[in-house]
Design a protein around this motif. Structure first.
Motif, mmCIF file in Angstrom:
data_model
loop_
_atom_site.group_PDB
_atom_site.id
_atom_site.type_symbol
_atom_site.label_atom_id
_atom_site.label_comp_id
_atom_site.label_asym_id
_atom_site.label_seq_id
_atom_site.Cartn_x
_atom_site.Cartn_y
_atom_site.Cartn_z
ATOM 1 N N GLU A 80 0.823 -1.216 0.000
ATOM 2 C CA GLU A 80 0.000 0.000 0.000
ATOM 3 C C GLU A 80 0.856 1.265 0.000
ATOM 4 O OE1 GLU A 80 -2.629 -0.111 3.338
ATOM 5 O OE2 GLU A 80 -3.549 -2.020 2.728
ATOM 6 N N ARG A 81 1.992 1.203 0.683
ATOM 7 C CA ARG A 81 2.846 2.383 0.827
ATOM 8 C C ARG A 81 4.078 2.323 -0.074
ATOM 9 N NH1 ARG A 81 3.344 3.511 7.263
ATOM 10 N NH2 ARG A 81 4.530 5.276 6.436
ATOM 11 N N ALA A 82 4.035 1.465 -1.089
ATOM 12 C CA ALA A 82 5.221 1.198 -1.905
ATOM 13 C C ALA A 82 5.770 2.457 -2.574
ATOM 14 C CB ALA A 82 4.906 0.142 -2.959
ATOM 15 N N GLU A 83 4.897 3.293 -3.100
ATOM 16 C CA GLU A 83 5.383 4.496 -3.787
ATOM 17 C C GLU A 83 6.083 5.429 -2.805
ATOM 18 O OE1 GLU A 83 3.763 8.183 -6.593
ATOM 19 O OE2 GLU A 83 2.422 6.511 -6.084
ATOM 20 N N GLU A 84 5.475 5.653 -1.647
ATOM 21 C CA GLU A 84 6.091 6.486 -0.617
ATOM 22 C C GLU A 84 7.437 5.917 -0.184
ATOM 23 O OE1 GLU A 84 5.547 7.370 4.182
ATOM 24 O OE2 GLU A 84 4.132 6.085 3.102
ATOM 25 N N LEU A 85 7.469 4.611 0.089
ATOM 26 C CA LEU A 85 8.696 3.968 0.558
ATOM 27 C C LEU A 85 9.790 4.013 -0.502
ATOM 28 C CD1 LEU A 85 7.068 0.882 2.325
ATOM 29 C CD2 LEU A 85 8.148 2.850 3.449
ATOM 30 N N THR A 86 9.398 3.852 -1.763
ATOM 31 C CA THR A 86 10.368 3.908 -2.855
ATOM 32 C C THR A 86 11.019 5.288 -2.934
ATOM 33 O OG1 THR A 86 9.202 2.219 -4.130
ATOM 34 C CG2 THR A 86 10.630 3.725 -5.356
ATOM 35 N N GLN A 87 10.225 6.320 -2.868
ATOM 36 C CA GLN A 87 10.752 7.676 -2.911
ATOM 37 C C GLN A 87 11.693 7.944 -1.735
ATOM 38 O OE1 GLN A 87 10.395 10.036 -5.230
ATOM 39 N NE2 GLN A 87 8.902 8.996 -6.546
ATOM 40 N N LEU A 88 11.294 7.505 -0.542
ATOM 41 C CA LEU A 88 12.124 7.730 0.642
ATOM 42 C C LEU A 88 13.430 6.944 0.565
ATOM 43 C CD1 LEU A 88 9.399 7.687 3.442
ATOM 44 C CD2 LEU A 88 10.717 9.671 2.645
ATOM 45 N N GLU A 89 13.364 5.720 0.040
ATOM 46 C CA GLU A 89 14.578 4.916 -0.090
ATOM 47 C C GLU A 89 15.582 5.591 -1.023
ATOM 48 O OE1 GLU A 89 15.966 0.647 0.744
ATOM 49 O OE2 GLU A 89 15.019 2.308 1.777
ATOM 50 N N THR A 90 15.076 6.171 -2.091
ATOM 51 C CA THR A 90 15.944 6.871 -3.036
ATOM 52 C C THR A 90 16.556 8.117 -2.410
ATOM 53 O OG1 THR A 90 14.822 6.008 -4.987
ATOM 54 C CG2 THR A 90 15.949 8.106 -5.239
ATOM 55 N N GLN A 91 15.779 8.867 -1.641
ATOM 56 C CA GLN A 91 16.329 10.027 -0.944
ATOM 57 C C GLN A 91 17.378 9.621 0.084
ATOM 58 O OE1 GLN A 91 13.573 12.989 0.672
ATOM 59 N NE2 GLN A 91 11.962 12.106 -0.604
ATOM 60 N N ASP A 92 17.118 8.533 0.771
ATOM 61 C CA ASP A 92 17.943 8.110 1.904
ATOM 62 C C ASP A 92 19.237 7.446 1.451
ATOM 63 O OD1 ASP A 92 18.491 7.763 4.596
ATOM 64 O OD2 ASP A 92 17.280 5.969 4.804
ATOM 65 N N ASN A 93 19.128 6.582 0.455
ATOM 66 C CA ASN A 93 20.258 5.761 0.017
ATOM 67 C C ASN A 93 20.875 6.246 -1.288
ATOM 68 O OD1 ASN A 93 20.815 3.359 -2.073
ATOM 69 N ND2 ASN A 93 21.648 2.749 -0.087
#
Length: 490
Positions: A80-93
Motif C-alpha cells: 500500500e505504501r510502496a510508492e512512498e517507501l520507494t521515494q524515501l529509499e531513493t532520498q535516503d540511500n
C-alpha cells in the motif's frame, strides 16, 4: 524534514540524551532528517523490552497461523505504501527509483514467503527402541539482535526481521546510522498492524555504541549482522563472551568468469549489471571479471564502450541508471582505492573520477571505473572496494580461472559464462562461494539461501535455511511405559 524516532517497547522515543545526527541525501548533500543518536541506555531499554515480551510469550506463544496473519498484514501495508517507501529509499540511500521499487516489492514478498513457510509441517519423529518415542521440535531462539547495513535499508532489514518474527522471536533492531528512514517507516507499519508491545524494537545510533551493546548484552540470545568483514569479526568476538548464536553475512570480492564460448553480448551485459547495479555497493558484486585470453581484448573494448554509456545521476531521475554513493565518507574511500590502483600500476580503461558536472557537484557521484593490466596481488584485486570499480583479468584455461577466482579471503558469490554446460558446471562446483550463477549474475530469490564461504560469513539468510538461523532444535523423549527402569538393585 522527516521526523525520525526510535521504537522501544511500543513507544516512539528520542534518544536518552536527546542527541541527533543528520541524515544526508547522497544525490545533493542536503539534510533530509535528523536521527536520534541512541545510547547504551537506549539499547538496554530495547533489550529489556524484548526480553520481557519473549518471556511473557506475547509473541512466541501465538500459533504459527496467528503469527503468519501479522506477517501477511505487514506485506499488504508495504504494498500500500510502496510508492512512498520507494521515494524515501531513493532520498535516503541514493539508489535509482527502479531499484528502490524492486526492493519494496521484494520486501513484501519476503514477509509473505515466511508467513507461508511457518504454516508448513516441521519437526521429526523417530522410531526408537520400545518403550520410548523420540521427536525433534523447533523453537525460537529468544531475543535476537539484528544489525543491518546501508546498501539495502529496507530489504536487508526484512531479510532478517521476517524470519526472526516468523520463528517466534522478539527483536532488537539497529538500522545503519546512514540510512534509517525507511526502516523507521517499516516500524510504523508494525505499529499499524498491532504487533504486541515489546516484540519489535528499533534503536538508532552508532555501531560501536548501540551495535556493541546488542552484541555484548547477556539478555540477547542471538546476533545477526550484515556488513563489513572487519566489523563482523569484532561482533563475533564480542558475542563469544556470552556464547550467543551468531549469523554473519559479510564482504565479498566475487569473480565473474567469462569463457570464449559464452554468448558474448549476454556476458558483457550481465558483467555490467554485476558490478554497476547499486553503484557497486552490493556485497555480491562481480567486482573481478576473469576473461579467457582469446577474447580478452574484444571483451575489454566492448565492456568499456558500454560502461561509458551508463547514465549516472540522481536516483529520482527516471533516466538514471546508476546513482551516487551513499555518503561523502564512502565516496572518499572508493576514490582512495581508485588512486591506489593507479599507484599499484593498474591501467584505468575508463572512469576513475568523481563526477561534478551537470549539476552533480553536491552529490557523491563516481564514474563507472574499469581497471585492466591488474595483478592478482594488487589490493584493488584482493580487497573489497564496494563501489563502481571493477578489475578485468585474463586467464588461459579452466584451471587458471578457478585458481584466480578462489584466490581471495572471500567466498560470497561468483558467476560463470559459457555455452558448454558441462564446463560451466565443472567450474561453478569448484568456486568456493555460497551464491553462484551460470550465464547470469545477481538475480536472487527469497526461496533460496544467501550467504558465503570463508571470510564472507557464517550462516545463511533467506529460504528455509534463513528460518533455521532463528530457531533452536529441541529433542524430546517420551516414555510410553511408565514404570521403574530397574537399572540398580533394590
Amino acid at each position: 524534514m522527516i521526523n525520525l524516532k526510535m521504537y522501544i517497547d511500543g513507544e516512539w522515543r528520542d534518544s536518552e540524551n536527546m542527541e541527533t545526527r543528520p541524515v544526508i541525501n547522497p544525490a545533493n548533500g542536503e539534510v533530509i532528517a535528523y536521527a536520534p543518536e541512541g545510547t547504551v541506555a537506549d539499547a538496554r531499554a530495547a533489550i529489556y523490552a524484548a526480553r520481557k515480551a519473549f518471556d511473557d510469550g506475547v509473541w512466541s506463544d501465538l500459533s504459527a497461523q496467528e503469527r503468519a496473519s501479522y506477517l501477511l498484514k505487514i506485506a499488504d501495508k508495504i504494498d500500500e505504501r510502496a510508492e512512498e517507501l520507494t521515494q524515501l529509499e531513493t532520498q535516503d540511500n541514493g539508489k535509482p527509483l527502479r531499484e528502490a521499487g524492486f526492493d519494496m516489492a521484494d520486501a513484501a514478498s519476503c514477509f509473505r514467503y515466511y508467513a507461508g513457510l511457518i504454516r508448513n509441517p516441521d519437526g521429526q519423529t523417530y522410531h526408537v527402541a520400545d518403550p520410548m518415542q523420540a521427536m525433534v521440535v523447533r523453537e525460537p531462539v529468544g531475543v535476537c539482535g539484528l544489525i543491518v547495513p546501508w546498501n539495502y535499508p529496507m530489504l536487508m532489514s526484512v531479510w532478517k526481521i521476517a524470519p526472526a518474527l516468523a520463528a517466534g522471536n522478539t527483536i532488537v533492531y539497529k538500522p545503519s546510522e546512514v540510512t534509517p528512514v525507511t526502516p523507521m517507516k517499516l516500524f510504523e507499519i508494525f505499529e499499524e498492524v498491532g504487533l504486541p508491545k515489546g516484540v519489535a524494537n528499533m534503536v538508532m545510533g552508532a555501531g560501536p555504541v548501540v551495535g556493541h551493546e546488542i552484541s555484548a548484552h547477556p539478555e540477547v540470545d542471538m546476533v545477526s549482522f550484515t556488513g563489513g568483514t572487519k566489523t563482523g569479526k569484532q561482533i563475533m568476538k564480542t558475542a563469544a563472551d556470552t556464547m550467543k548464536k551468531v549469523s554473519l553475512e559479510l564482504g565479498g570480492k566475487s569473480p565473474n568468469i567469462i569463457f570464449a564460448d559464452a554468448d558474448f553480448e549476454t556476458a558483457v551485459d550481465y558483467a555490467l549489471f554485476g558490478i554497476f547495479a547499486g553503484s557497486g555497493q552490493v556485497c555480491s558484486s562481480g567486482s573481478r571479471i576473469l576473461v579467457e585470453e582469446s577474447i580478452y581484448d574484444q571483451f575489454v573494448e566492448r565492456y568499456v564502450e558500454r560502461a561509458k554509456q551508463i547514465k549516472v545521476g540522481p536516483g529520482n531521475d527516471p533516466e538514471t541508471e546508476m546513482g551516487p554513493l551513499v555518503s561523502q565518507q564512502h565516496m572518499e574511500k572508493v576514490l582512495y582505492y581508485i588512486d591506489l590502483g593507479k599507484q599499484e600500476g593498474a591501467t584505468v580503461a575508463c572512469g576513475g573520477n568523481r563526477i561534478t558536472t551537470n549539476g552533480l557537484d553536491k552529490g557523491f557521484f563516481v564514474e563507472p571505473t574499469v581497471f585492466v593490466d591488474v595483478k592478482q596481488d594488487m589490493r584493488i584485486v584482493q580487497e573489497e572496494i564496494f563501489g563502481p570499480v571493477v578489475c578485468i583479468q585474463k586467464f588461459k584455461d579452466e584451471e587458471e580461472a578457478i585458481k584466480l577466482a578462489n584466490d581471495t579471503v572471500y567466498g560470497l558469490a561468483g558467476g560463470v559464462f559459457s555455452n558448454d554446460g558441462a564446463k560451466a558446471m565443472r567450474v561453478i562446483k569448484k568456486i568456493r562461494s555460497g551464491i553462484t550463477w551460470i550465464n547470469a549474475y545477481h538475480p536472487t530469490y527469497n526461496e533460496a539461501p544467501w550467504g558465503g564461504y570463508k571470510q564472507s560469513g557464517i550462516g545463511r539468510s533467506l529460504g528455509t535455511f534463513g528460518l533455521d538461523e532463528f530457531q533452536e532444535i529441541k529433542q524430546i523423549n517420551i516414555n510410553l511405559q511408565v514404570e521403574p527402569i530397574g537399572w540398580f538393585s533394590n
